[in-house]
Write an enzyme that holds these catalytic residues in place. Sequence first.
Site, PDB file in Angstrom:
ATOM      1  N   SER A  70      -0.103   5.758 -14.446  1.00 27.31           N
ATOM      2  CA  SER A  70      -0.330   5.022 -13.196  1.00 27.31           C
ATOM      3  C   SER A  70       0.793   4.086 -12.805  1.00 27.31           C
ATOM      4  O   SER A  70       0.781   3.535 -11.697  1.00 27.31           O
ATOM      5  CB  SER A  70      -1.641   4.219 -13.272  1.00 27.31           C
ATOM      6  OG  SER A  70      -2.728   5.009 -12.897  1.00 27.31           O
ATOM      7  N   LYS A  73       2.318   4.674  -9.478  1.00 24.87           N
ATOM      8  CA  LYS A  73       1.787   4.127  -8.222  1.00 24.87           C
ATOM      9  C   LYS A  73       2.684   3.044  -7.637  1.00 24.87           C
ATOM     10  O   LYS A  73       2.550   2.698  -6.462  1.00 24.87           O
ATOM     11  CB  LYS A  73       0.371   3.594  -8.436  1.00 24.87           C
ATOM     12  CG  LYS A  73      -0.671   4.682  -8.708  1.00 24.87           C
ATOM     13  CD  LYS A  73      -2.077   4.085  -8.772  1.00 24.87           C
ATOM     14  CE  LYS A  73      -3.155   5.156  -8.950  1.00 24.87           C
ATOM     15  NZ  LYS A  73      -3.267   5.665 -10.313  1.00 24.87           N
ATOM     16  N   SER A 134      -6.170   0.497  -9.456  1.00 24.35           N
ATOM     17  CA  SER A 134      -5.514   1.780  -9.750  1.00 24.35           C
ATOM     18  C   SER A 134      -6.342   2.964  -9.252  1.00 24.35           C
ATOM     19  O   SER A 134      -6.354   4.033  -9.862  1.00 24.35           O
ATOM     20  CB  SER A 134      -5.253   1.928 -11.261  1.00 24.35           C
ATOM     21  OG  SER A 134      -4.250   2.869 -11.503  1.00 24.35           O
ATOM     22  N   LYS A 259       1.869  -3.280 -13.240  1.00 17.56           N
ATOM     23  CA  LYS A 259       1.085  -2.056 -13.261  1.00 17.56           C
ATOM     24  C   LYS A 259       0.924  -1.506 -14.676  1.00 17.56           C
ATOM     25  O   LYS A 259       1.898  -1.327 -15.402  1.00 17.56           O
ATOM     26  CB  LYS A 259       1.753  -0.979 -12.383  1.00 17.56           C
ATOM     27  CG  LYS A 259       0.829   0.169 -12.036  1.00 17.56           C
ATOM     28  CD  LYS A 259      -0.225  -0.269 -11.034  1.00 17.56           C
ATOM     29  CE  LYS A 259      -1.342   0.736 -10.895  1.00 17.56           C
ATOM     30  NZ  LYS A 259      -2.246   0.779 -12.088  1.00 17.56           N
TER      31      LYS A 259
END
Length: 451
Positions: A70, A73, A134, A259
């Site tokens: 993730s 992202k 997320s 993140k």
Amino acid sequence: MSVLFGNKLRGFTFSAVMVSMLSASVFGYSEKASAAPELKTKSETAILVDGDTGKILYENKADQVLPPASMSKMMTEYLVNEAIKKGKIQWDQKTAISDYAHKISQNRDLSNVPLRSDYKYSVKELYEAMAIYSANGASIALAELVGDGKESKFVGMMNDKAKKMGIKDARFVNSTGLNNNDLQGYDSVGSKTDENKMSAKSVGILAFKLISDYPEVLDTASIPSKWFRPGTDDKIMMKNWNWMLPSLVYGYKGVDGLKTGTTDNAGYSFAATAKRDGTRLISVLMKSNSYAGRFGETKQLLDYGFSNYTKETLLPKGYQLKKQKSLPVIQGKEKEVGIATQEPVSMLVKNGEKQNYKPVLVIDKKHLDKDGKLKAPLKKGETIGHIQLKYTGKDADHGYLLNDGSGKGQASVVTTKAVEKANWFVLAMRGTGHFFGGVWDSAVDTVKGWF
């Protein structure tokens, strides 16, 4: 009991929760950073950088390419913010949810806020779901909006942007960081089992670019929890997976992003950033062996940076090299011009190493003639090159995230006054002067020979 871990849902028992809580005590998640003379990480790869200049403070196999999960992202966040800035989309703009985004969003084995196919959501709602929670379905919906209805087109934009950022090893196949196998054969790129790939150094570049170009992303990334669709039947509490935010279980003073990422192939990864006393650090860990472990190791990295490095002003504004305070000028009304730094140079320096940085003058070749002289005319304050700080100490110098020379550990060098181009008469007289000067010198030498 189950708890979401970034992209994927993992079983998590009460005893595991207790272990994580105890880990917080073992790792000592206090506000005070302790000195760390030697740093060793257990994650597969790691990197620590100065968030202002991109100077690398520590790295361990940082060029090894792995799935970022993730953390991918962050590129989706970048392109959404870029589309906002360019006016292509607006924060309050409403967008419909495709069958693809809807179906993925209903999978609670993944990190998601369930989306309705008969409802339009604002860009801001979807962005917050992606950045805080997320949410994969929300990420796909945003990718389709910016990519003119196709995630595959958006993936092409991700790869193009990576190249423009100077990231050479990244390969994006979707906007979420999931394995393509989780996307159920929808609009992904590559094979059914493909996954995004990049190195810790590249993730560091992405994080560096994201918060440099769009610092407002930290306003969202630092939100510990928020309701999605409050006051409706669809309301869901979105809890940030970055448990190092100051109010959460592994809270660390100054952390405001960025993140986490988890898939079966990626393991546990984390791109963090923290700011203390004007110093911002960015750390990246990939393939840590546990959820709590990545936070413990991130603390070690940040402690190392804050304890062992200090921001120092190495060059003041208006600095002049002792032996190069001016440079020769050809075809100008003046034969030389003064030069000085346009701005000060401040950078993170390891404690006790300040004296090991030496200034080196680099002149832009486009301003020079074949003999190495500056070409008139020149404006006052015209940039003619830069002074770069060269490290001369014994420790390993890891350099910078990007070696393009744009404002990292250096200062622009400008002219201190204007130099107009001399007219033809002055140039002719100057040439004549050189000629007669040579004749006179020859005559003097001859006369000297008579006596």
